[in-house]
Design a protein around this motif. Structure first.
Motif, PDB file in Angstrom:
ATOM      1  N   PRO A 192       0.827  -1.210   0.000  1.00  0.00           N
ATOM      2  CA  PRO A 192       0.000   0.000   0.000  1.00  0.00           C
ATOM      3  C   PRO A 192       0.866   1.267   0.000  1.00  0.00           C
ATOM      4  N   GLY A 193       0.453   2.219  -0.832  1.00  0.00           N
ATOM      5  CA  GLY A 193       1.192   3.478  -0.876  1.00  0.00           C
ATOM      6  C   GLY A 193       2.362   3.460  -1.847  1.00  0.00           C
ATOM      7  N   SER A 194       2.612   2.295  -2.467  1.00  0.00           N
ATOM      8  CA  SER A 194       3.717   2.198  -3.413  1.00  0.00           C
ATOM      9  C   SER A 194       3.522   3.171  -4.569  1.00  0.00           C
ATOM     10  N   ARG A 195       4.622   3.717  -5.075  1.00  0.00           N
ATOM     11  CA  ARG A 195       4.509   4.644  -6.208  1.00  0.00           C
ATOM     12  C   ARG A 195       4.283   3.910  -7.517  1.00  0.00           C
ATOM     13  N   MET A 196       4.494   2.602  -7.506  1.00  0.00           N
ATOM     14  CA  MET A 196       4.238   1.836  -8.729  1.00  0.00           C
ATOM     15  C   MET A 196       2.757   1.489  -8.807  1.00  0.00           C
ATOM     16  N   PRO A 197       2.111   1.875  -9.927  1.00  0.00           N
ATOM     17  CA  PRO A 197       0.701   1.525 -10.076  1.00  0.00           C
ATOM     18  C   PRO A 197       0.543   0.032 -10.357  1.00  0.00           C
ATOM     19  N   SER A 198      -0.620  -0.536 -10.014  1.00  0.00           N
ATOM     20  CA  SER A 198      -0.892  -1.933 -10.365  1.00  0.00           C
ATOM     21  C   SER A 198      -1.134  -2.028 -11.869  1.00  0.00           C
ATOM     22  N   PHE A 199      -0.613  -3.100 -12.481  1.00  0.00           N
ATOM     23  CA  PHE A 199      -0.859  -3.326 -13.906  1.00  0.00           C
ATOM     24  C   PHE A 199      -1.837  -4.487 -14.096  1.00  0.00           C
ATOM     25  N   GLY A 200      -2.903  -4.465 -13.279  1.00  0.00           N
ATOM     26  CA  GLY A 200      -3.885  -5.541 -13.310  1.00  0.00           C
ATOM     27  C   GLY A 200      -4.682  -5.587 -14.608  1.00  0.00           C
ATOM     28  N   ALA A 201      -4.630  -4.509 -15.415  1.00  0.00           N
ATOM     29  CA  ALA A 201      -5.385  -4.490 -16.666  1.00  0.00           C
ATOM     30  C   ALA A 201      -4.731  -5.349 -17.740  1.00  0.00           C
ATOM     31  N   LEU A 202      -3.479  -5.729 -17.539  1.00  0.00           N
ATOM     32  CA  LEU A 202      -2.816  -6.594 -18.527  1.00  0.00           C
ATOM     33  C   LEU A 202      -3.444  -7.981 -18.511  1.00  0.00           C
ATOM     34  N   ARG A 203      -3.455  -8.642 -19.671  1.00  0.00           N
ATOM     35  CA  ARG A 203      -3.999 -10.001 -19.727  1.00  0.00           C
ATOM     36  C   ARG A 203      -3.010 -10.975 -19.067  1.00  0.00           C
ATOM     37  N   ASP A 204      -3.527 -12.143 -18.628  1.00  0.00           N
ATOM     38  CA  ASP A 204      -2.688 -13.120 -17.932  1.00  0.00           C
ATOM     39  C   ASP A 204      -1.445 -13.495 -18.736  1.00  0.00           C
ATOM     40  N   ALA A 205      -1.644 -13.694 -20.043  1.00  0.00           N
ATOM     41  CA  ALA A 205      -0.514 -14.105 -20.882  1.00  0.00           C
ATOM     42  C   ALA A 205       0.532 -12.991 -20.960  1.00  0.00           C
ATOM     43  N   GLU A 206       0.040 -11.746 -20.930  1.00  0.00           N
ATOM     44  CA  GLU A 206       0.988 -10.618 -20.992  1.00  0.00           C
ATOM     45  C   GLU A 206       1.787 -10.519 -19.687  1.00  0.00           C
ATOM     46  N   LEU A 207       1.077 -10.657 -18.545  1.00  0.00           N
ATOM     47  CA  LEU A 207       1.763 -10.652 -17.246  1.00  0.00           C
ATOM     48  C   LEU A 207       2.796 -11.775 -17.190  1.00  0.00           C
ATOM     49  N   ALA A 208       2.377 -12.955 -17.689  1.00  0.00           N
ATOM     50  CA  ALA A 208       3.281 -14.112 -17.656  1.00  0.00           C
ATOM     51  C   ALA A 208       4.522 -13.857 -18.505  1.00  0.00           C
ATOM     52  N   ALA A 209       4.329 -13.214 -19.659  1.00  0.00           N
ATOM     53  CA  ALA A 209       5.470 -12.956 -20.541  1.00  0.00           C
ATOM     54  C   ALA A 209       6.447 -11.979 -19.897  1.00  0.00           C
ATOM     55  N   ILE A 210       5.904 -10.916 -19.285  1.00  0.00           N
ATOM     56  CA  ILE A 210       6.778  -9.942 -18.619  1.00  0.00           C
ATOM     57  C   ILE A 210       7.539 -10.624 -17.478  1.00  0.00           C
ATOM     58  N   ALA A 211       6.805 -11.457 -16.718  1.00  0.00           N
ATOM     59  CA  ALA A 211       7.455 -12.164 -15.593  1.00  0.00           C
ATOM     60  C   ALA A 211       8.563 -13.098 -16.114  1.00  0.00           C
ATOM     61  N   THR A 212       8.295 -13.779 -17.219  1.00  0.00           N
ATOM     62  CA  THR A 212       9.298 -14.683 -17.781  1.00  0.00           C
ATOM     63  C   THR A 212      10.568 -13.920 -18.150  1.00  0.00           C
ATOM     64  N   TRP A 213      10.378 -12.762 -18.781  1.00  0.00           N
ATOM     65  CA  TRP A 213      11.552 -11.980 -19.163  1.00  0.00           C
ATOM     66  C   TRP A 213      12.339 -11.517 -17.924  1.00  0.00           C
ATOM     67  N   LEU A 214      11.598 -10.952 -16.940  1.00  0.00           N
ATOM     68  CA  LEU A 214      12.284 -10.413 -15.752  1.00  0.00           C
ATOM     69  C   LEU A 214      12.989 -11.519 -14.948  1.00  0.00           C
ATOM     70  N   MET A 215      12.319 -12.694 -14.821  1.00  0.00           N
ATOM     71  CA  MET A 215      12.953 -13.789 -14.070  1.00  0.00           C
ATOM     72  C   MET A 215      14.255 -14.242 -14.743  1.00  0.00           C
ATOM     73  N   GLY A 216      14.307 -14.044 -16.071  1.00  0.00           N
ATOM     74  CA  GLY A 216      15.507 -14.462 -16.808  1.00  0.00           C
ATOM     75  C   GLY A 216      16.664 -13.470 -16.701  1.00  0.00           C
ATOM     76  N   LEU A 217      16.408 -12.296 -16.124  1.00  0.00           N
ATOM     77  CA  LEU A 217      17.467 -11.280 -15.997  1.00  0.00           C
ATOM     78  C   LEU A 217      18.311 -11.576 -14.757  1.00  0.00           C
ATOM     79  N   GLU A 218      19.231 -12.531 -14.885  1.00  0.00           N
ATOM     80  CA  GLU A 218      19.975 -12.931 -13.687  1.00  0.00           C
ATOM     81  C   GLU A 218      21.323 -12.241 -13.588  1.00  0.00           C
TER      82      GLU A 218
END
Ligand code: CUA
Length: 324
Positions: A298-324
Motif C-alpha cells: 500500500p502506498g507504493s509509487r508503482m501503479p498496479s498493472f492488473g489491466a494486462l492479460r494473464d498471458a501478458e503478465l506471464a510474458a513480462i514475468a518470464t523476461w524479468l525472471m531471466g534477468l539474472e
C-alpha cells in the motif's frame, strides 16, 4: 508452575537467533553491540537482585527500625556512591566500544538510499568511475570492512542489518556513514527501523555475505548489461515491458528502459526477494506483484498493472525472471 516461568523465557530466547537477530552476531560491530548488551543485562540483573533482596530484608526479615548511622550508610552508599561508580563504569565501557563502529574504510563503498519503500543500492569498488547499481539486496565480501554511505531523498528511514552492526538513520539532506565488517558467510535480513510512512513495515532487504572471490565475480556479473531474452515468450515480455511504459521508472541496462524513479531491474532475476524483502523471487509472486502492486505494498509509487492479460503478465514475468 515451572512451565509458567520457563515458557516466556523460552519464547524470549527463541528470538535470539535467526537471520535478523542482533544477539546472533555475524559482524564485528554487532559482536561489540551484543557484548555491550550482555554486560548491561548482567549488571542490571545483579543490581535488580540486590535491590529486591534489600527490600525483602527491610520489609520482611527485619522490619523493625535500624540505627541512624547504618541507615545513612545504606542511603549514601547504595543511593549515591554505588550508582555513580556503576553508571560511570558502564558509560566508559560503552564509549570505549564506540570508535570502532564509526571509523572510515578505504575499500568497498556502498551507497544506500532509502526510497518509499525500497532501497536504492550502488556499489563503488575501490577505483571505480561509476557504480554498479542494484536494489533491495546487499551483498558483501566476508572479512572486509565496507563503508556504507546512507541518505534519503524525502523522508527519514533507518538502515539496520541487526546481525552485522548498529542501525543508522537515513536523513534527507544529510549523509551518514556506517562501517560494517561481516565475520561469517551467510544470508541475513535487514529492515527499515524508523517509521517512514504507509509501507514502513514492508521495507526490508536480503543480505548475502559471500566469500571474497565469489563476491568479486558476482559484482562483475552485476555490472554487465541485461541478458538477451532466452526465448520467444521472454522477447514478448521485454517488448511489452517497454510498450506499457515500465521503462519510465525502471532501468534495464542494455534496453531502452532507463527510468530512475524505481529500482534498477537489470539483474532482478538474481535477487532473493521481490518488492523490497516482502515476496520470494518466484514467478507467481512476480506476476502478483505486477498485477496488484498497490495491494501488496500500500502506498507504493508503482501503479498496479492488473489491466494486462494473464498471458501478458506471464510474458513480462518470464523476461524479468531471466534477468539474472
Ligand atoms: Cu523506511 Cu521505515
Amino acid at each position: 508452575m515451572c512451565s509458567l516461568v520457563l515458557l516466556p523465557a523460552a519464547l524470549g530466547l527463541a528470538g535470539c537467533d535467526g537471520p535478523q537477530s542482533a544477539l546472533d552476531p555475524a559482524g564485528a560491530g554487532a559482536e561489540r553491540l551484543a557484548q555491550l548488551f550482555w554486560v548491561m543485562l548482567s549488571a542490571a540483573v545483579l543490581i535488580w537482585v540486590a535491590v529486591i533482596g534489600g527490600a525483602i530484608y527491610a520489609t520482611r526479615l527485619r522490619p523493625e527500625g535500624h540505627r541512624t548511622h547504618t541507615a545513612r550508610a545504606v542511603i549514601i552508599g547504595g543511593g549515591v556512591v554505588f550508582p555513580t561508580i556503576v553508571l560511570t563504569a558502564l558509560l566508559s565501557y560503552g564509549l570505549y566500544l564506540m570508535p570502532g563502529l564509526r571509523a572510515q574504510g578505504d575499500g568497498l563503498r556502498i551507497e544506500v538510499s532509502g526510497e518509499q519503500w525500497w532501497w536504492r543500492v550502488r556499489y563503488w569498488p575501490p577505483g571505480a568511475v561509476q557504480p554498479v547499481v542494484s536494489a533491495n539486496e546487499i551483498r558483501l565480501p566476508v572479512g572486509e570492512k565496507v563503508e556504507f554511505v546512507l541518505d534519503s531523498p524525502d523522508v527519514i528511514h533507518s538502515f539496520w542489518i541487526p546481525p552485522l552492526g548498529g542501525k543508522l538513520d537515513m536523513i534527507p539532506g544529510r549523509t551518514n556513514r556506517l562501517l560494517l565488517e561481516p565475520t561469517r558467510v551467510g544470508e541475513f535480513r535487514g529492515a527499515c527501523a524508523e517509521y517512514c510512512g504507509t509501507s514502513h513495515a514492508l521495507m526490508a532487504f536480503a543480505v548475502v555475505v559471500m566469500e571474497r572471490d565469489a563476491f568479486a565475480s558476482w559484482l562483475a556479473q552485476q555490472a554487465a548489461t541485461a541478458a538477451e531474452p532466452a526465448d520467444e515468450e521472454a522477447r514478448t515480455g521485454r517488448d511489452l515491458f517497454l510498450q506499457v511504459g515500465c521503462g519510465g521508472c525502471h532501468t534495464v541496462r542494455g534496453t531502452a528502459a532507463d527510468g530512475t524513479i524505481g529500482p534498477d531491474l537489470t539483474h532482478v532475476g538474481s535477487r532473493r526477494t521481490l518488492g523490497a524483502g516482502i515476496l520470494p523471487n518466484e514467478r507467481q509472486a512476480l506476476i502478483r506483484w505486477i498485477a496488484a502492486t498497490e495491494t501488496v505494498k500500500p502506498g507504493s509509487r508503482m501503479p498496479s498493472f492488473g489491466a494486462l492479460r494473464d498471458a501478458e503478465l506471464a510474458a513480462i514475468a518470464t523476461w524479468l525472471m531471466g534477468l539474472e
